[in-house]
Design a protein around this motif. Sequence first.
Motif, PDB file in Angstrom:
ATOM      1  N   HIS A  99      22.647 -19.489 -82.409  1.00 22.21           N
ATOM      2  CA  HIS A  99      22.038 -20.611 -83.113  1.00 22.21           C
ATOM      3  C   HIS A  99      22.757 -21.904 -82.775  1.00 22.21           C
ATOM      4  O   HIS A  99      22.220 -22.981 -82.965  1.00 22.21           O
ATOM      5  CB  HIS A  99      22.071 -20.373 -84.626  1.00 22.21           C
ATOM      6  N   ASN A 100      23.993 -21.760 -82.327  1.00 23.76           N
ATOM      7  CA  ASN A 100      24.696 -22.961 -81.901  1.00 23.76           C
ATOM      8  C   ASN A 100      24.232 -23.433 -80.534  1.00 23.76           C
ATOM      9  O   ASN A 100      24.451 -24.566 -80.168  1.00 23.76           O
ATOM     10  CB  ASN A 100      26.208 -22.705 -81.835  1.00 23.76           C
ATOM     11  N   VAL A 101      23.665 -22.521 -79.794  1.00 22.20           N
ATOM     12  CA  VAL A 101      23.227 -22.881 -78.451  1.00 22.20           C
ATOM     13  C   VAL A 101      21.890 -23.599 -78.490  1.00 22.20           C
ATOM     14  O   VAL A 101      21.691 -24.635 -77.893  1.00 22.20           O
ATOM     15  CB  VAL A 101      23.126 -21.626 -77.566  1.00 22.20           C
ATOM     16  N   ILE A 102      20.979 -23.014 -79.193  1.00 24.33           N
ATOM     17  CA  ILE A 102      19.658 -23.638 -79.299  1.00 24.33           C
ATOM     18  C   ILE A 102      19.217 -23.627 -80.746  1.00 24.33           C
ATOM     19  O   ILE A 102      19.642 -22.768 -81.532  1.00 24.33           O
ATOM     20  CB  ILE A 102      18.612 -22.894 -78.449  1.00 24.33           C
ATOM     21  N   VAL A 103      18.393 -24.529 -81.101  1.00 27.60           N
ATOM     22  CA  VAL A 103      17.826 -24.535 -82.444  1.00 27.60           C
ATOM     23  C   VAL A 103      16.340 -24.784 -82.328  1.00 27.60           C
ATOM     24  O   VAL A 103      15.900 -25.566 -81.489  1.00 27.60           O
ATOM     25  CB  VAL A 103      18.465 -25.619 -83.331  1.00 27.60           C
ATOM     26  N   PRO A 104      15.564 -24.113 -83.155  1.00 27.36           N
ATOM     27  CA  PRO A 104      14.129 -24.382 -83.112  1.00 27.36           C
ATOM     28  C   PRO A 104      13.820 -25.723 -83.763  1.00 27.36           C
ATOM     29  O   PRO A 104      14.424 -26.091 -84.760  1.00 27.36           O
ATOM     30  CB  PRO A 104      13.529 -23.226 -83.908  1.00 27.36           C
ATOM     31  N   CYS A 105      12.895 -26.433 -83.187  1.00 29.96           N
ATOM     32  CA  CYS A 105      12.510 -27.719 -83.768  1.00 29.96           C
ATOM     33  C   CYS A 105      11.554 -27.521 -84.937  1.00 29.96           C
ATOM     34  O   CYS A 105      11.514 -28.304 -85.857  1.00 29.96           O
ATOM     35  CB  CYS A 105      11.815 -28.579 -82.720  1.00 29.96           C
TER      36      CYS A 105
END
Lengths: 173, 512
Positions: A99-105
């Motif tokens: 979750h630190n790498v990508i987060v959903p918009c």
Amino acid sequence: MVHDSEAIRKCLTGDINAFRSLVERYEREALAHARTIVGNAEDSRELVQEAFLDAFRALAKFDCTREFYPWFYVILRNRCYGWLKSRGRSVTLSLESCHNVIVPCETDVGKEDVEEALLRLGAEDREIILLKYIDGLAYRSVADRLEIPIGTVMSRLYHARRRLRAILESATN
Amino acid sequence: MTIPIDCEQVRISAMAASDGEEGPIPSVQVDEHLRECAECRKEVELLSNVSPLPPTIRRAKSTESIWPNLESRLRELPSVSSGPSTVTSAGAGRATNDSLPRRLALCSTAMCILVAGLIFWAVDRPVSRRPSTGVTSSNSLLVMISESAIDNVDDSAEEELTIRAPFSDETNADEIALAVVDRTFNHTGTRFVRMRLVSVYKGRLPVGSFDEGQQQAFYVETRMPPESTELFGSGNRLALYLDGNIDRGWTVTSIRDLADAEESWHANVERFCDVLLACETDDSAARYQELLATPDRLPLDAPAFYALMAHPCPHAEKAVRPLWQQAIAMHFPKRDAGLPGGDFGRAGANEDDDAAQAYLAGQQPGGQQQPGMVQKETPPSISGTLQLVDIPSALAVAQILARIHDHESAEPVLQYAMTQPPALRTDYFDLLPDLCRDADPRLIRTTRASLKSLLGEADETPVAAERPLPQRNAKEDIRDGGIRTTGESNDHDSVKAVIDQLQTLLDGRNAE
């Protein structure tokens, strides 16, 4: 805002504040990229700092006709992969770290699956996919960032996509 | 003669097209191949139907600045602490007009002179000079030095510059390798350094330490010519970075170059040292075979590795030749081999590898398939690790084969290289004269004919019908500047120039 090349020129005269402008301009991007590779915020911050220190020491070698960040990115990823190697090159990412790498918009049906799949990808696969499909870099830019030929970018990206797809398919099944 | 198109290259080209980029194969050929190949059609369909990432995903962004902590660390740097008045620290006030790098160099040099002689003491210690067995530790410190620098070093301390290779205590190196720079060379735009391991120190390290402000600094040092002025270090893979020409003729670059090239291909410095060592010792053949038997330890797929192997190394060549031939058979099958599709694709695609292994297991010298042999044990495995996916690899392999006068095997490799887009094969053109210099005249003639065919000119010995060079404009080539910045006309000119050079070579052979 001071242009990168101007800031670097000032840095070379010992103006540490000029370096600050560079750091503040690129630190967010750098932290995001470091997280892509190492997977957690705390280590990423440390590695980004180390990379900026490396860059500061090596500024004399920087070609001011080039952009700063692609050059810095090479330093950063060397730091990150060196760190991974020191950890045995097999850092297992937790879902939390992912979750630190990508987060959903926004709400997306497949986002958990994609997060999970990215989590299970190797760091290099994850890196190249995110550079291409999140940062939207052209192949040539990806090649510059990774210091590999453009043909290798295509080949790696292709295999990374295949692996990502395989993971997603297995999750679906 | 039609050269088979590789399925993977087609799929990669299709992916590139969907990404709005130019792939390795022109779209016309991709479409043509897709009409005939159901598997590729299916794969490309999947590629185009499935977006790799949903558009709703973005990177996480941090809001907390790293500057406060970074600033304090920057101010701890010795070079900064003695810097201009913009920096306030213990060293402030001694403002100087010297640039930061200059001050770094001066500081480094001054400290180095203080500790001169240590490394030679260490090198001369019999107990430390043990038979080289390669760098094995993950915490190894590799120091490159120039052999000529050692030979030519003046015993007079006044004419020497001692270089200190510092590393921090966090490096925790338990092993230091001294590698002599044997030669450097350019390969496909990248400079590589060939090294010979001199000695490996383990256990008690020949290092010193001193107080540098509040920091304890450790060092290992060596003496170098005055031109060697720059240091560069990174983590536990620190190397002397020797900028500029040293001893007329070669330039030493950082081991990081090697490390980066290798890392791209899933290897590391230690393995590389093993290979280099294997190439340079008397019992290298046995050692090399041992390494080859453990393909996971070898960066077999690294262009740098191929390139290095292309240089004189008789023992390793002899040992590795059968394996090279297997690799060639696997990745550049002869067009008359009667194989479905004409090509096995690339390593990494398991189904292709299986087919390749089955082929190799059942293939007799005459090219006949022997029933019942397909399931037998495969030869020493290269599949899965060997990736001749790019032109640098292909060229390097061809170079090796030409050197060992295996022109029959070299030819399909060269033909493969000829199928690449101009941007990828410009290095190939540059390489051809060197490649052919010691080659069989037949290979020279074939190569020359291929080039003439490429330009759309008839030749007395026609070979593979090549598509003409696509029209490219200068802007495109500049965009491809990482490889070459030539315009279309220059590309033609370079081909013509190479044709002339090859003709000169042939004339020379005839004269002999």
